[in-house]
Enzyme design. Structure first.
Site, PDB file in Angstrom:
ATOM      1  N   ASP A  53      16.618   4.198  43.046  1.00  0.00           N
ATOM      2  CA  ASP A  53      17.012   4.470  44.423  1.00  0.00           C
ATOM      3  C   ASP A  53      18.518   4.311  44.575  1.00  0.00           C
ATOM      4  OD1 ASP A  53      16.471   4.728  47.391  1.00  0.00           O
ATOM      5  OD2 ASP A  53      17.275   2.693  47.338  1.00  0.00           O
ATOM      6  N   GLU A 125      12.140   8.128  41.545  1.00  0.00           N
ATOM      7  CA  GLU A 125      13.254   7.181  41.496  1.00  0.00           C
ATOM      8  C   GLU A 125      13.227   6.389  40.192  1.00  0.00           C
ATOM      9  OE1 GLU A 125      13.569   6.347  46.328  1.00  0.00           O
ATOM     10  OE2 GLU A 125      12.558   4.923  45.009  1.00  0.00           O
TER      11      GLU A 125
END
Length: 231
Positions: A53, A125
């Site tokens: 992320d 992610e």
């Protein structure tokens, strides 16, 4: 010294779709392993999600900053949010068929985990983090720009998620923010479907059904926004 695990044919094909050759294949294996796979399959990908992320955020922030040097923070922020949010990550995951190679527990497989938006977004992610740890930031940047290119090219200045857009629409007219209420739930406990109603104080409302409350709220907000502020 332990021998590095070999990738299955499916993971080799996935890495090719991703556009990265892993020197440390265990990172790719970890990135596609969901926590539901059980205690006998470790480690899973939750820590990689956290890192991925941040890697995505850094690359996207820099890309947007350099692409439009005249843009204000108020213009850059919604573009950034549109490009890094979970739904966008899930779209990219679907485009490269990430769901097909996920390692899931039985309950997640039975409940359609390979198609769940949140699970796909998280795994995407984790895959980006795996690339970063395997070969560094430039390799991660190359993968991100390859798969987010069209989204970057077409992102609008006003790229907001539907709930935010609906709330801002209401605030601009001096009315309270919309409310959201669960009005229905169907399906087995391991795979419920939620129906959420979005309502404005002056009466208009819309409802939508999805596999998570968050997704249903977003869909209901989108429907209501289309009613009160059609393009």
């Amino acid at each position: 010294m332990a021998q590095a695990p070999k990738l299955s044919a499916e993971l080799v094909a996935f890495a090719d779709r991703l556009g990265h050759v892993f020197q440390r294949p265990e990172l790719l294996i970890r990135s596609v392993t969901h926590a539901s796979a059980g205690s006998n399959v470790r480690p899973h990908n939750q820590r990689l999600e956290f890192l991925g992320d941040r890697v995505l955020g850094l690359v996207m922030s820099e890309t947007l900053f350099r692409a439009d040097r005249q843009a204000t923070e108020g213009q850059l922020a919604p573009r950034f949010n549109a490009l890094v949010r979970k739904e966008t990550c899930a779209d990219v995951a679907r485009a490269i068929d990430l769901g097909a190679v996920l390692r899931l527990g039985r309950s997640e497989m039975l409940s359609g985990g390979r198609r769940k938006e949140t699970l796909l977004g998280d795994a995407m992610e984790a895959v980006l983090a795996a690339v970063y740890l395997d070969a560094g930031l430039e390799a991660a940047r190359a993968v991100i720009l390859r798969h987010w290119h069209d989204k970057i090219e077409h992102v609008d200045d006003d790229s907001r998620d539907p709930k935010t857009a609906l709330q801002e629409w209401a605030q601009a007219r001096g009315t309270p923010p919309p409310t959201y209420a669960e009005i229905g739930r169907e399906g087995p406990p391991h795979a419920p479907m939620f129906t959420i109603e979005a309502r404005l104080q002056d009466g208009p409302s819309a409802s939508a059904t999805a596999g998570s409350k968050r997704a249903a709220e977003q869909a209901a907000a989108r429907e209501l926004l289309a009613q009160v502020a059609p393009e």
